[in-house]
Scaffold this motif. Sequence first.
Motif, PDB file in Angstrom:
ATOM      1  N   THR A  79       0.830  -1.199   0.000  1.00  0.00           N
ATOM      2  CA  THR A  79       0.000   0.000   0.000  1.00  0.00           C
ATOM      3  C   THR A  79       0.867   1.253   0.000  1.00  0.00           C
ATOM      4  O   THR A  79       1.780   1.379   0.806  1.00  0.00           O
ATOM      5  CB  THR A  79      -0.919   0.016   1.243  1.00  0.00           C
ATOM      6  OG1 THR A  79      -1.712  -1.159   1.241  1.00  0.00           O
ATOM      7  CG2 THR A  79      -1.819   1.239   1.238  1.00  0.00           C
ATOM      8  N   ASN A  80       0.564   2.176  -0.912  1.00  0.00           N
ATOM      9  CA  ASN A  80       1.188   3.493  -0.891  1.00  0.00           C
ATOM     10  C   ASN A  80       0.210   4.469  -0.258  1.00  0.00           C
ATOM     11  O   ASN A  80      -1.003   4.340  -0.430  1.00  0.00           O
ATOM     12  CB  ASN A  80       1.566   3.948  -2.303  1.00  0.00           C
ATOM     13  CG  ASN A  80       2.788   3.215  -2.811  1.00  0.00           C
ATOM     14  OD1 ASN A  80       3.712   2.918  -2.063  1.00  0.00           O
ATOM     15  ND2 ASN A  80       2.801   2.908  -4.102  1.00  0.00           N
ATOM     16  N   HIS A  81       0.746   5.438   0.444  1.00  0.00           N
ATOM     17  CA  HIS A  81      -0.088   6.367   1.201  1.00  0.00           C
ATOM     18  C   HIS A  81       0.074   7.791   0.666  1.00  0.00           C
ATOM     19  O   HIS A  81       1.112   8.142   0.122  1.00  0.00           O
ATOM     20  CB  HIS A  81       0.309   6.326   2.682  1.00  0.00           C
ATOM     21  CG  HIS A  81       0.283   4.950   3.260  1.00  0.00           C
ATOM     22  ND1 HIS A  81      -0.869   4.342   3.699  1.00  0.00           N
ATOM     23  CD2 HIS A  81       1.271   4.034   3.460  1.00  0.00           C
ATOM     24  CE1 HIS A  81      -0.589   3.127   4.143  1.00  0.00           C
ATOM     25  NE2 HIS A  81       0.701   2.916   4.012  1.00  0.00           N
ATOM     26  N   THR A  82      -0.971   8.599   0.872  1.00  0.00           N
ATOM     27  CA  THR A  82      -0.895  10.014   0.496  1.00  0.00           C
ATOM     28  C   THR A  82      -0.698  10.898   1.724  1.00  0.00           C
ATOM     29  O   THR A  82      -0.362  12.068   1.594  1.00  0.00           O
ATOM     30  CB  THR A  82      -2.164  10.453  -0.253  1.00  0.00           C
ATOM     31  OG1 THR A  82      -3.309  10.159   0.561  1.00  0.00           O
ATOM     32  CG2 THR A  82      -2.278   9.719  -1.592  1.00  0.00           C
ATOM     33  N   SER A  83      -0.940  10.319   2.912  1.00  0.00           N
ATOM     34  CA  SER A  83      -0.659  11.033   4.160  1.00  0.00           C
ATOM     35  C   SER A  83       0.097  10.068   5.079  1.00  0.00           C
ATOM     36  O   SER A  83       0.102   8.853   4.849  1.00  0.00           O
ATOM     37  CB  SER A  83      -1.953  11.518   4.824  1.00  0.00           C
ATOM     38  OG  SER A  83      -2.744  10.424   5.226  1.00  0.00           O
ATOM     39  N   VAL A  84       0.724  10.630   6.094  1.00  0.00           N
ATOM     40  CA  VAL A  84       1.563   9.817   6.976  1.00  0.00           C
ATOM     41  C   VAL A  84       0.693   9.007   7.941  1.00  0.00           C
ATOM     42  O   VAL A  84      -0.031   9.567   8.768  1.00  0.00           O
ATOM     43  CB  VAL A  84       2.551  10.700   7.761  1.00  0.00           C
ATOM     44  CG1 VAL A  84       3.411   9.845   8.686  1.00  0.00           C
ATOM     45  CG2 VAL A  84       3.430  11.507   6.808  1.00  0.00           C
ATOM     46  N   VAL A  85       0.768   7.680   7.790  1.00  0.00           N
ATOM     47  CA  VAL A  85       0.054   6.732   8.637  1.00  0.00           C
ATOM     48  C   VAL A  85       0.979   5.546   8.900  1.00  0.00           C
ATOM     49  O   VAL A  85       2.089   5.481   8.353  1.00  0.00           O
ATOM     50  CB  VAL A  85      -1.263   6.249   7.987  1.00  0.00           C
ATOM     51  CG1 VAL A  85      -2.262   7.382   7.831  1.00  0.00           C
ATOM     52  CG2 VAL A  85      -1.001   5.592   6.637  1.00  0.00           C
ATOM     53  N   LEU A  86       0.511   4.598   9.716  1.00  0.00           N
ATOM     54  CA  LEU A  86       1.281   3.393   9.970  1.00  0.00           C
ATOM     55  C   LEU A  86       1.630   2.719   8.639  1.00  0.00           C
ATOM     56  O   LEU A  86       0.764   2.506   7.800  1.00  0.00           O
ATOM     57  CB  LEU A  86       0.475   2.425  10.845  1.00  0.00           C
ATOM     58  CG  LEU A  86       1.180   1.120  11.208  1.00  0.00           C
ATOM     59  CD1 LEU A  86       2.370   1.386  12.138  1.00  0.00           C
ATOM     60  CD2 LEU A  86       0.197   0.155  11.872  1.00  0.00           C
ATOM     61  N   GLY A  87       2.901   2.427   8.443  1.00  0.00           N
ATOM     62  CA  GLY A  87       3.355   1.767   7.220  1.00  0.00           C
ATOM     63  C   GLY A  87       3.895   2.707   6.157  1.00  0.00           C
ATOM     64  O   GLY A  87       4.395   2.263   5.128  1.00  0.00           O
ATOM     65  N   SER A  88       3.825   4.014   6.406  1.00  0.00           N
ATOM     66  CA  SER A  88       4.327   4.988   5.418  1.00  0.00           C
ATOM     67  C   SER A  88       5.845   5.075   5.447  1.00  0.00           C
ATOM     68  O   SER A  88       6.469   4.996   6.503  1.00  0.00           O
ATOM     69  CB  SER A  88       3.791   6.394   5.730  1.00  0.00           C
ATOM     70  OG  SER A  88       2.399   6.455   5.627  1.00  0.00           O
ATOM     71  N   ILE A  89       6.409   5.247   4.262  1.00  0.00           N
ATOM     72  CA  ILE A  89       7.794   5.692   4.145  1.00  0.00           C
ATOM     73  C   ILE A  89       7.701   7.186   3.886  1.00  0.00           C
ATOM     74  O   ILE A  89       7.031   7.619   2.946  1.00  0.00           O
ATOM     75  CB  ILE A  89       8.544   4.996   2.999  1.00  0.00           C
ATOM     76  CG1 ILE A  89       8.701   3.501   3.280  1.00  0.00           C
ATOM     77  CG2 ILE A  89       9.918   5.650   2.789  1.00  0.00           C
ATOM     78  CD1 ILE A  89       9.344   2.724   2.145  1.00  0.00           C
ATOM     79  N   VAL A  90       8.338   7.972   4.743  1.00  0.00           N
ATOM     80  CA  VAL A  90       8.262   9.428   4.651  1.00  0.00           C
ATOM     81  C   VAL A  90       9.658   9.960   4.345  1.00  0.00           C
ATOM     82  O   VAL A  90      10.587   9.738   5.118  1.00  0.00           O
ATOM     83  CB  VAL A  90       7.749  10.051   5.970  1.00  0.00           C
ATOM     84  CG1 VAL A  90       7.611  11.560   5.828  1.00  0.00           C
ATOM     85  CG2 VAL A  90       6.429   9.418   6.382  1.00  0.00           C
ATOM     86  N   LYS A  91       9.782  10.629   3.208  1.00  0.00           N
ATOM     87  CA  LYS A  91      11.052  11.249   2.844  1.00  0.00           C
ATOM     88  C   LYS A  91      10.919  12.742   3.076  1.00  0.00           C
ATOM     89  O   LYS A  91       9.982  13.365   2.585  1.00  0.00           O
ATOM     90  CB  LYS A  91      11.417  10.953   1.398  1.00  0.00           C
ATOM     91  CG  LYS A  91      11.656   9.464   1.162  1.00  0.00           C
ATOM     92  CD  LYS A  91      12.141   9.168  -0.227  1.00  0.00           C
ATOM     93  CE  LYS A  91      12.343   7.656  -0.340  1.00  0.00           C
ATOM     94  NZ  LYS A  91      13.451   7.291  -1.172  1.00  0.00           N
ATOM     95  N   THR A  92      11.854  13.287   3.861  1.00  0.00           N
ATOM     96  CA  THR A  92      11.871  14.727   4.088  1.00  0.00           C
ATOM     97  C   THR A  92      13.170  15.289   3.537  1.00  0.00           C
ATOM     98  O   THR A  92      14.048  14.531   3.112  1.00  0.00           O
ATOM     99  CB  THR A  92      11.767  15.087   5.592  1.00  0.00           C
ATOM    100  OG1 THR A  92      12.999  14.786   6.240  1.00  0.00           O
ATOM    101  CG2 THR A  92      10.609  14.345   6.266  1.00  0.00           C
TER     102      THR A  92
END
Length: 148
Positions: A79-92
């Motif tokens: 699953t890909n996410h559009t907002s930060v939730v459990l399981g998200s990879i977040v690149k800053t």
Amino acid sequence: MTVKEQLLAVCQNYASKRIASYRDEIETIKESIENNDKSNDEDDDSGNGKLFNDLEKNAQHLTEALKTLDTLKLINPKTNHTSVVLGSIVKTNASNFFISTSIGAIELEGTTYFGISLLSPIGQLLKNKVVGDSIEFNGNKHTIVAIK
């Protein structure tokens, strides 16, 4: 295997090792308590007091590790996410995060990801944010450039 699948596998392995370690420690403590009971003819169980405390602490840690593994099982790596939730990879602009469990730095294919829990201070700041949003943590500004 995708990056998210690899990150999830690292986290699951970490949780599984913690569970095994706590279970081993609990068994060792139980054996020590039994041995103390057999070798102690007197009513003195002062040695067992510390062992019972250690047993309780390890049981609590085991429960937490089992909950961590249960939480990780909720992550669908496809699953890909559009907002930060459990399981998200977040690149800053400053760091990469895998929203999963507080595991610290994970090196993967030359990139560092920080395994963090949604319940951690930075996880709370990132929760439900979208690409373009910014947070400030420990004096550092993080602007989200991608979420998977």
